[in-house]
Enzyme design. Structure first.
Site, PDB file in Angstrom:
ATOM      1  N   LYS A   1       1.506   1.191  16.452  1.00  0.00           N
ATOM      2  CA  LYS A   1       2.766   1.111  15.711  1.00  0.00           C
ATOM      3  C   LYS A   1       2.981   2.317  14.811  1.00  0.00           C
ATOM      4  O   LYS A   1       4.095   2.840  14.710  1.00  0.00           O
ATOM      5  CB  LYS A   1       2.807  -0.163  14.869  1.00  0.00           C
ATOM      6  CG  LYS A   1       4.086  -0.301  14.046  1.00  0.00           C
ATOM      7  CD  LYS A   1       4.075  -1.526  13.151  1.00  0.00           C
ATOM      8  CE  LYS A   1       5.332  -1.566  12.294  1.00  0.00           C
ATOM      9  NZ  LYS A   1       5.327  -2.724  11.369  1.00  0.00           N
ATOM     10  N   GLN A   2       1.935   2.759  14.112  1.00  0.00           N
ATOM     11  CA  GLN A   2       2.112   3.774  13.068  1.00  0.00           C
ATOM     12  C   GLN A   2       0.792   4.481  12.797  1.00  0.00           C
ATOM     13  O   GLN A   2      -0.228   4.176  13.415  1.00  0.00           O
ATOM     14  CB  GLN A   2       2.621   3.117  11.790  1.00  0.00           C
ATOM     15  CG  GLN A   2       1.653   2.091  11.208  1.00  0.00           C
ATOM     16  CD  GLN A   2       2.271   1.300  10.066  1.00  0.00           C
ATOM     17  OE1 GLN A   2       3.252   0.595  10.243  1.00  0.00           O
ATOM     18  NE2 GLN A   2       1.682   1.424   8.888  1.00  0.00           N
TER      19      GLN A   2
ATOM     20  N   GLU B   1       0.065  -2.480  12.989  1.00  0.00           N
ATOM     21  CA  GLU B   1       0.343  -3.918  12.965  1.00  0.00           C
ATOM     22  C   GLU B   1       0.652  -4.508  14.342  1.00  0.00           C
ATOM     23  O   GLU B   1       0.972  -5.692  14.442  1.00  0.00           O
ATOM     24  CB  GLU B   1       1.477  -4.204  11.980  1.00  0.00           C
ATOM     25  CG  GLU B   1       1.079  -3.924  10.541  1.00  0.00           C
ATOM     26  CD  GLU B   1       2.234  -3.990   9.555  1.00  0.00           C
ATOM     27  OE1 GLU B   1       1.992  -4.279   8.378  1.00  0.00           O
ATOM     28  OE2 GLU B   1       3.385  -3.736   9.973  1.00  0.00           O
TER      29      GLU B   1
ATOM     30  N   TRP C   1       0.837  -1.205   0.000  1.00  0.00           N
ATOM     31  CA  TRP C   1       0.000   0.000   0.000  1.00  0.00           C
ATOM     32  C   TRP C   1       0.867   1.248   0.000  1.00  0.00           C
ATOM     33  O   TRP C   1       0.378   2.348  -0.291  1.00  0.00           O
ATOM     34  CB  TRP C   1      -0.951   0.012   1.197  1.00  0.00           C
ATOM     35  CG  TRP C   1      -0.350   0.296   2.555  1.00  0.00           C
ATOM     36  CD1 TRP C   1       0.784  -0.241   3.095  1.00  0.00           C
ATOM     37  CD2 TRP C   1      -0.870   1.189   3.549  1.00  0.00           C
ATOM     38  NE1 TRP C   1       0.997   0.250   4.362  1.00  0.00           N
ATOM     39  CE2 TRP C   1      -0.001   1.121   4.677  1.00  0.00           C
ATOM     40  CE3 TRP C   1      -1.983   2.022   3.622  1.00  0.00           C
ATOM     41  CZ2 TRP C   1      -0.205   1.867   5.837  1.00  0.00           C
ATOM     42  CZ3 TRP C   1      -2.187   2.756   4.786  1.00  0.00           C
ATOM     43  CH2 TRP C   1      -1.314   2.679   5.871  1.00  0.00           C
ATOM     44  N   ASP C   2       2.138   1.086   0.314  1.00  0.00           N
ATOM     45  CA  ASP C   2       3.079   2.206   0.281  1.00  0.00           C
ATOM     46  C   ASP C   2       2.993   2.951  -1.043  1.00  0.00           C
ATOM     47  O   ASP C   2       3.040   4.181  -1.086  1.00  0.00           O
ATOM     48  CB  ASP C   2       4.511   1.696   0.484  1.00  0.00           C
ATOM     49  CG  ASP C   2       4.676   0.890   1.756  1.00  0.00           C
ATOM     50  OD1 ASP C   2       3.828   0.005   2.018  1.00  0.00           O
ATOM     51  OD2 ASP C   2       5.657   1.111   2.491  1.00  0.00           O
TER      52      ASP C   2
END
Length: 692
Positions: free
Chosen positions: A497-498, A429, A299-300
């Protein structure tokens, strides 16, 4: 726009980084390597089955370095990456001579990489000058059955097929490579003032194309135009895409570095018949086995890199979408294997669209990727109105398949009287097997709304199921705290995480009150891992810019600089250096702060909206080459005013600026400039259109 004489687009150092992963990269859309590396990679050429598939290592004839002589007058040594010309150079400068080694992946002749050695004599010297070369090239690969062919026009020739297909019976491409032999030394004779030696490497998936490209390279060498044709291609690229600002030099350098590495990965504008295989987090320069996620596409590409590319180069954006269309068959099989309808795009993709993630849990649960892919199609459609992609080239089939997948993935909750999506891993994640990930459900809802909308545009009957599923899909919301829990059962303060829920505000533009947007930012900023992936803080910065809280935005943007390494502005995914290097994902997020945060650009169904905001240390921002509905625009923004210039405007009627509060309209014609005080501009810009 310069604060000093230093060029923000040129990075020079007297030494190289101790970690070779942080060396500069030279790539085009087809070939890529790190300087001084013994391997290169080819677009779409993978070896290995399923989770073992990785970019095939091809021995690199560019693995050459000038040797600094011992004793005597020790030359001054410098290394430079010039992002304006897409060229890396190593220079030895002594009182008697200057020797320069240049390396580049030709931007317009994508099957060519090249390097040159130039020796120039200083005034008053006459003796022969010899530069020794270290060239430890070995024509072997762990991924191809390489064989030697006959020399061609003085070039050596090898070719070979990859050893293991990604799926049984799948493609095993053959790579053909021609290269100019490299001597152990080059000598400038006493009667010569200057001499340049040029070395070509041509790589293709057919012998015919490799020989054609090598022959074309030789013709450019004979005409003295090989490097200049490459730099002219880069100059044209920069003319169509430039972001400059009056502000701190590190910020300006970061912008140029990010743009260089991202632009290096996109297809040239005039390349026809070239099948593009997407952009991995570390680009073509990385992706060998065990490195940078094996060169897989995530998906980056669609969420973090794509919007920046689309804003300037819609043709390159289309090539990214064509990659996804080309892997639709694999996505259909992925869904079928898991018991669902439609298409489920793989968490990690290579050549076929089948899941190639080495760890099953991500491929099975991180399903938001399917919505991320469709969001890129939506942004492209609203920015270009390219009906052909959807009507004739497979776009509609992909849209329909994604909508079918989301509907089949939902279950009805009798208790809550809404649809649920259960057992997923969100972008965060740290958590898995959760129900109703806010991001996953919101992007699924957006997918279904877009599918219904474009069907109506094309006069295609809209399945009632799409409308019902979108309308009644749960997106978790805590009405008491007025924020979005990350998933059912999330407890405030749990480590994240992000960037996850903050993505609801941007890029999803999920409807919410500014108070809720602020609460989401406040809730997740302290909970998010400081050492997490580099793109995270850019989305917090965009959020605070939306809310006009400049100090908070600046604080989040400053965190991004911790992931930029010197001297060549290579990004690392994580603060400890782990994960991907040349992390294009982080660069894409950073650029979105500038291109969608500072400008406030938002792509909507009917307009390109803007609402500028930038911190006190940025005095002026110029964005040149913005593409919208076939027009090319230049935005010049200060805190007092915004100027919008039109360099190309094929539309009739022309685009117009619309002031949101007053509704006043100002037509934009080619060659004209509209100037308005920033406080008057509001957030409207667009050409309102109908469909036949």
């Amino acid at each position: 726009m310069a604060d000093s004489k230093e060029d923000p687009a040129v990075f020079t150092s007297t030494c190289l980084p101790s970690d070779p992963r942080l060396l500069a990269t030279v790539t085009n859309a087809y070939l890529g390597t790190r300087v001084y590396r013994d391997i290169l990679h080819v677009n779409g050429v993978y070896n290995g089955a399923a989770g073992d598939t990785h970019r095939a290592d091809i021995p690199s004839p560019l693995h050459v370095r000038m040797i600094v002589p011992d004793g005597g007058d020790m030359p001054v040594e410098t290394f430079t990456l010039n992002t304006r010309t897409g060229t890396f150079s190593h220079k030895l400068q002594s009182p008697s001579y200057t020797a320069t080694h240049q390396i580049y992946a030709h931007h317009s002749l994508v099957h060519l990489m090249a390097f040159s050695i130039t020796i120039r004599r200083s005034a008053g010297t006459s003796q022969p000058i010899t530069v020794q070369l270290h060239a430890p090239f070995v024509p072997k690969s762990q991924d191809l059955d390489l064989q030697q062919g006959p020399d061609f026009h003085g070039a050596h020739y090898i070719y070979g097929q990859t050893l293991v297909p990604e799926v049984e019976g799948g493609p095993q491409p053959t790579v053909h490579m021609l290269w100019t032999p490299v001597p152990q030394a080059v000598t400038l004779h006493e009667e010569e003032q200057e001499q340049c030696w040029e070395f070509l490497t041509a790589v293709a998936e057919s012998e015919e194309e490799a020989k054609r490209s090598y022959t074309e390279g030789l013709a450019h060498v004979a005409a003295g135009s090989l490097h200049s044709s490459h730099t002219h291609a880069w100059a044209a690229l920069w003319r169509g895409c430039c972001v400059d600002l009056e502000g701190p030099m590190p910020l300006r350098q970061a912008v140029y570095g990010c743009l260089y590495y991202l632009l290096s990965a996109i297809p040239p504008q005039d390349t026809s018949g070239f099948r593009f295989h997407g952009i991995s987090p570390g680009g073509l320069s990385n992706g060998t086995q065990g490195e940078d996620y094996w060169g897989h596409v995530f998906w980056d590409q669609d969420t973090w890199m794509f919007p920046n590319i689309l804003l300037f180069y819609p043709k390159a954006a289309r090539a990214i979408l064509e990659y996804r269309i080309g892997t639709l068959e694999g996505a259909l099989l992925n869904a079928q294997e898991q018991g669902y309808k439609g298409a489920k795009f793989p968490w990690e993709s290579a050549a076929t669209g089948r899941e190639v993630c080495p760890e099953e849990i991500y491929g099975a649960q991180e399903i938001h990727i399917t919505g991320d892919v469709l969001m890129a199609f939506e942004q492209y459609y609203y920015t270009t109105q390219d009906h052909k992609l959807f009507r004739m080239d497979g776009g509609w089939e992909l849209v329909r398949a994604v909508a079918q997948y989301w509907c089949s993935r939902m279950v009805w909750s009798e208790v809550e009287q809404c649809y649920h999506i259960r057992g997923v891993m969100p972008p965060d994640e740290y958590h898995h097997q959760v129900d109703n990930s806010a991001y996953t459900n919101a992007v699924a809802q957006r997918s279904l709304n877009f599918a219904a909308s474009i069907a109506r545009d094309f006069l295609i009957p809209v399945p009632e199921e799409w409308v019902e599923c979108a309308k009644k899909l749960k997106v978790p919301f805590d009405a008491e705290r007025k924020y979005h829990p990350e998933y059912d059962g999330y407890s405030p303060g749990e480590p994240v995480k992000q960037a996850d829920v903050v993505l609801l505000g941007f890029p999803l533009m999920h409807p919410m009150h500014p108070e809720v947007r602020r609460n989401d930012l406040m809730m997740y900023e302290p909970a998010t891992e400081l050492s997490g992936p580099a793109m995270t803080w850019s989305m917090f910065a965009v959020g605070w810019l939306e809310l006009k809280e400049m100090e908070r935005a600046q604080g989040q943007l400053n965190k991004c600089f911790n992931n930029i390494t010197e001297p060549f502005k290579i990004w690392v995914e994580n603060l400890d250096g782990s994960g991907a290097v040349n992390f294009l994902t982080g660069m894409g997020g950073f650029l979105q702060v500038i291109l969608f945060g500072y400008t406030g650009f938002r792509i909507t169904k009917t307009s390109l909206r803007f609402d500028p905001a930038f911190p006190s240390d940025v005095r002026k921002l110029e964005v040149t080459g913005v593409s919208y509905l076939g027009s090319k625009l230049k935005f010049s923004i200060t805190k007092e005013e915004m100027r919008i210039g039109v360099t190309k405007c094929p539309l009739h009627p022309a685009l117009e600026v619309v002031l949101e509060e007053s509704g006043r309209r100002f037509p934009l014609h080619e060659g004209a400039t509209s100037t308005r005080p920033v406080l008057w501009v509001g957030v409207g810009f667009g050409y309102h259109r109908g469909f036949s």
